[in-house]
Design a protein around this motif. Structure first.
Motif, PDB file in Angstrom:
ATOM      1  N   ALA A  34       0.828  -1.208   0.000  1.00  0.00           N
ATOM      2  CA  ALA A  34       0.000   0.000   0.000  1.00  0.00           C
ATOM      3  C   ALA A  34       0.861   1.257   0.000  1.00  0.00           C
ATOM      4  O   ALA A  34       0.570   2.220  -0.722  1.00  0.00           O
ATOM      5  CB  ALA A  34      -0.933  -0.012   1.202  1.00  0.00           C
ATOM      6  N   ILE A  35       1.928   1.240   0.786  1.00  0.00           N
ATOM      7  CA  ILE A  35       2.831   2.394   0.835  1.00  0.00           C
ATOM      8  C   ILE A  35       3.512   2.586  -0.519  1.00  0.00           C
ATOM      9  O   ILE A  35       3.613   3.706  -1.031  1.00  0.00           O
ATOM     10  CB  ILE A  35       3.857   2.229   1.971  1.00  0.00           C
ATOM     11  CG1 ILE A  35       3.145   2.317   3.322  1.00  0.00           C
ATOM     12  CG2 ILE A  35       4.954   3.276   1.875  1.00  0.00           C
ATOM     13  CD1 ILE A  35       4.011   1.930   4.503  1.00  0.00           C
ATOM     14  N   ALA A  36       3.961   1.495  -1.126  1.00  0.00           N
ATOM     15  CA  ALA A  36       4.613   1.586  -2.435  1.00  0.00           C
ATOM     16  C   ALA A  36       3.645   2.086  -3.507  1.00  0.00           C
ATOM     17  O   ALA A  36       4.017   2.886  -4.371  1.00  0.00           O
ATOM     18  CB  ALA A  36       5.179   0.225  -2.833  1.00  0.00           C
ATOM     19  N   THR A  37       2.398   1.653  -3.441  1.00  0.00           N
ATOM     20  CA  THR A  37       1.403   2.104  -4.413  1.00  0.00           C
ATOM     21  C   THR A  37       1.100   3.588  -4.225  1.00  0.00           C
ATOM     22  O   THR A  37       0.926   4.323  -5.202  1.00  0.00           O
ATOM     23  CB  THR A  37       0.125   1.260  -4.287  1.00  0.00           C
ATOM     24  OG1 THR A  37       0.460  -0.120  -4.383  1.00  0.00           O
ATOM     25  CG2 THR A  37      -0.862   1.592  -5.374  1.00  0.00           C
ATOM     26  N   ALA A  38       1.051   4.043  -2.986  1.00  0.00           N
ATOM     27  CA  ALA A  38       0.828   5.467  -2.730  1.00  0.00           C
ATOM     28  C   ALA A  38       1.995   6.296  -3.249  1.00  0.00           C
ATOM     29  O   ALA A  38       1.797   7.372  -3.830  1.00  0.00           O
ATOM     30  CB  ALA A  38       0.618   5.704  -1.237  1.00  0.00           C
ATOM     31  N   ILE A  39       3.207   5.812  -3.065  1.00  0.00           N
ATOM     32  CA  ILE A  39       4.389   6.516  -3.584  1.00  0.00           C
ATOM     33  C   ILE A  39       4.348   6.551  -5.111  1.00  0.00           C
ATOM     34  O   ILE A  39       4.699   7.566  -5.729  1.00  0.00           O
ATOM     35  CB  ILE A  39       5.679   5.859  -3.047  1.00  0.00           C
ATOM     36  CG1 ILE A  39       5.804   6.118  -1.554  1.00  0.00           C
ATOM     37  CG2 ILE A  39       6.898   6.385  -3.792  1.00  0.00           C
ATOM     38  CD1 ILE A  39       6.923   5.365  -0.885  1.00  0.00           C
ATOM     39  N   ALA A  40       3.902   5.462  -5.738  1.00  0.00           N
ATOM     40  CA  ALA A  40       3.769   5.451  -7.203  1.00  0.00           C
ATOM     41  C   ALA A  40       2.759   6.495  -7.660  1.00  0.00           C
ATOM     42  O   ALA A  40       2.961   7.167  -8.686  1.00  0.00           O
ATOM     43  CB  ALA A  40       3.356   4.066  -7.683  1.00  0.00           C
ATOM     44  N   GLY A  41       1.674   6.665  -6.901  1.00  0.00           N
ATOM     45  CA  GLY A  41       0.705   7.708  -7.224  1.00  0.00           C
ATOM     46  C   GLY A  41       1.315   9.095  -7.137  1.00  0.00           C
ATOM     47  O   GLY A  41       1.054   9.964  -7.981  1.00  0.00           O
ATOM     48  N   ILE A  42       2.146   9.318  -6.116  1.00  0.00           N
ATOM     49  CA  ILE A  42       2.831  10.604  -5.977  1.00  0.00           C
ATOM     50  C   ILE A  42       3.765  10.835  -7.163  1.00  0.00           C
ATOM     51  O   ILE A  42       3.843  11.938  -7.711  1.00  0.00           O
ATOM     52  CB  ILE A  42       3.590  10.665  -4.637  1.00  0.00           C
ATOM     53  CG1 ILE A  42       2.599  10.692  -3.484  1.00  0.00           C
ATOM     54  CG2 ILE A  42       4.516  11.875  -4.577  1.00  0.00           C
ATOM     55  CD1 ILE A  42       3.231  10.482  -2.123  1.00  0.00           C
ATOM     56  N   LEU A  43       4.473   9.795  -7.577  1.00  0.00           N
ATOM     57  CA  LEU A  43       5.380   9.928  -8.711  1.00  0.00           C
ATOM     58  C   LEU A  43       4.619  10.218 -10.004  1.00  0.00           C
ATOM     59  O   LEU A  43       5.084  11.017 -10.832  1.00  0.00           O
ATOM     60  CB  LEU A  43       6.232   8.672  -8.857  1.00  0.00           C
ATOM     61  CG  LEU A  43       7.277   8.450  -7.763  1.00  0.00           C
ATOM     62  CD1 LEU A  43       7.984   7.116  -7.960  1.00  0.00           C
ATOM     63  CD2 LEU A  43       8.277   9.588  -7.754  1.00  0.00           C
ATOM     64  N   PHE A  44       3.463   9.592 -10.198  1.00  0.00           N
ATOM     65  CA  PHE A  44       2.666   9.893 -11.381  1.00  0.00           C
ATOM     66  C   PHE A  44       2.209  11.346 -11.374  1.00  0.00           C
ATOM     67  O   PHE A  44       2.219  12.018 -12.410  1.00  0.00           O
ATOM     68  CB  PHE A  44       1.453   8.961 -11.484  1.00  0.00           C
ATOM     69  CG  PHE A  44       1.716   7.725 -12.283  1.00  0.00           C
ATOM     70  CD1 PHE A  44       1.796   7.767 -13.656  1.00  0.00           C
ATOM     71  CD2 PHE A  44       1.871   6.509 -11.653  1.00  0.00           C
ATOM     72  CE1 PHE A  44       2.032   6.631 -14.398  1.00  0.00           C
ATOM     73  CE2 PHE A  44       2.113   5.357 -12.371  1.00  0.00           C
ATOM     74  CZ  PHE A  44       2.191   5.420 -13.750  1.00  0.00           C
ATOM     75  N   LEU A  45       1.799  11.850 -10.213  1.00  0.00           N
ATOM     76  CA  LEU A  45       1.368  13.239 -10.123  1.00  0.00           C
ATOM     77  C   LEU A  45       2.539  14.193 -10.395  1.00  0.00           C
ATOM     78  O   LEU A  45       2.377  15.195 -11.106  1.00  0.00           O
ATOM     79  CB  LEU A  45       0.769  13.507  -8.751  1.00  0.00           C
ATOM     80  CG  LEU A  45      -0.039  14.788  -8.620  1.00  0.00           C
ATOM     81  CD1 LEU A  45      -1.260  14.736  -9.529  1.00  0.00           C
ATOM     82  CD2 LEU A  45      -0.465  14.985  -7.191  1.00  0.00           C
ATOM     83  N   ALA A  46       3.710  13.864  -9.875  1.00  0.00           N
ATOM     84  CA  ALA A  46       4.892  14.696 -10.129  1.00  0.00           C
ATOM     85  C   ALA A  46       5.279  14.646 -11.607  1.00  0.00           C
ATOM     86  O   ALA A  46       5.649  15.667 -12.193  1.00  0.00           O
ATOM     87  CB  ALA A  46       6.055  14.230  -9.261  1.00  0.00           C
ATOM     88  N   PHE A  47       5.184  13.473 -12.207  1.00  0.00           N
ATOM     89  CA  PHE A  47       5.512  13.334 -13.626  1.00  0.00           C
ATOM     90  C   PHE A  47       4.546  14.154 -14.482  1.00  0.00           C
ATOM     91  O   PHE A  47       4.951  14.795 -15.452  1.00  0.00           O
ATOM     92  CB  PHE A  47       5.478  11.860 -14.026  1.00  0.00           C
ATOM     93  CG  PHE A  47       5.887  11.589 -15.432  1.00  0.00           C
ATOM     94  CD1 PHE A  47       7.149  11.929 -15.878  1.00  0.00           C
ATOM     95  CD2 PHE A  47       5.007  10.998 -16.321  1.00  0.00           C
ATOM     96  CE1 PHE A  47       7.529  11.684 -17.176  1.00  0.00           C
ATOM     97  CE2 PHE A  47       5.375  10.747 -17.621  1.00  0.00           C
ATOM     98  CZ  PHE A  47       6.637  11.094 -18.057  1.00  0.00           C
ATOM     99  N   GLU A  48       3.280  14.175 -14.104  1.00  0.00           N
ATOM    100  CA  GLU A  48       2.300  14.979 -14.833  1.00  0.00           C
ATOM    101  C   GLU A  48       2.657  16.459 -14.738  1.00  0.00           C
ATOM    102  O   GLU A  48       2.562  17.198 -15.718  1.00  0.00           O
ATOM    103  CB  GLU A  48       0.902  14.726 -14.263  1.00  0.00           C
ATOM    104  CG  GLU A  48      -0.222  15.369 -15.057  1.00  0.00           C
ATOM    105  CD  GLU A  48      -0.508  16.792 -14.641  1.00  0.00           C
ATOM    106  OE1 GLU A  48      -0.922  17.573 -15.515  1.00  0.00           O
ATOM    107  OE2 GLU A  48      -0.307  17.122 -13.466  1.00  0.00           O
ATOM    108  N   ARG A  49       3.095  16.881 -13.568  1.00  0.00           N
ATOM    109  CA  ARG A  49       3.474  18.292 -13.392  1.00  0.00           C
ATOM    110  C   ARG A  49       4.710  18.632 -14.220  1.00  0.00           C
ATOM    111  O   ARG A  49       4.778  19.696 -14.836  1.00  0.00           O
ATOM    112  CB  ARG A  49       3.719  18.566 -11.909  1.00  0.00           C
ATOM    113  CG  ARG A  49       4.026  19.986 -11.607  1.00  0.00           C
ATOM    114  CD  ARG A  49       2.833  20.875 -11.854  1.00  0.00           C
ATOM    115  NE  ARG A  49       3.207  22.254 -11.564  1.00  0.00           N
ATOM    116  CZ  ARG A  49       2.765  23.293 -12.226  1.00  0.00           C
ATOM    117  NH1 ARG A  49       1.907  23.141 -13.199  1.00  0.00           N
ATOM    118  NH2 ARG A  49       3.151  24.498 -11.920  1.00  0.00           N
ATOM    119  N   VAL A  50       5.678  17.744 -14.258  1.00  0.00           N
ATOM    120  CA  VAL A  50       6.883  17.978 -15.058  1.00  0.00           C
ATOM    121  C   VAL A  50       6.530  18.067 -16.539  1.00  0.00           C
ATOM    122  O   VAL A  50       7.002  18.963 -17.250  1.00  0.00           O
ATOM    123  CB  VAL A  50       7.933  16.860 -14.806  1.00  0.00           C
ATOM    124  CG1 VAL A  50       9.038  16.889 -15.829  1.00  0.00           C
ATOM    125  CG2 VAL A  50       8.502  16.988 -13.402  1.00  0.00           C
TER     126      VAL A  50
END
Length: 108
Positions: A34-50
């Protein structure tokens, strides 16, 4: 790119579900998942911003189309200042094909 934001939110939703499941089963593996999946969600959001920032930068400093600049089709038309031997060779081959003659085989 709104699809990346949607994917990020889906990751967080899945992470929440897996976290609830992991806590109910008292499984450290599921909690870590669950923690790893939440971190993946954060990375997707950061990638979208970039991606959106890079798109904004590209649009701000990208090449502008000038009306006095010749198009590529006009440059191929035989302009002497932009003469390109490869383009001329292709043009000659097209003329031969239009005339019904096979193109000249060039040694490689």
């Amino acid at each position: 790119m709104p699809i990346l934001t949607v994917i990020a939110f889906l990751h967080w939703l899945v992470a929440l579900g897996v976290l609830v499941w992991g806590l109910s089963e008292e499984s450290p593996f599921l909690i870590a998942l669950a923690i790893a999946t939440a971190i993946a969600g954060i990375l997707f959001l950061a990638f979208e911003r970039v991606i959106s920032l890079l798109t904004d930068i590209r649009d701000a400093v990208g090449p502008k189309i000038h009306p006095d600049k010749k198009s590529k089709a006009e440059r191929i038309g035989g302009d002497e200042e932009n003469f390109d031997p490869a383009t001329q060779s292709l043009k000659d081959d097209l003329d031969r094909i239009r005339a019904g003659l096979p193109p000249i085989e060039k040694p490689s």
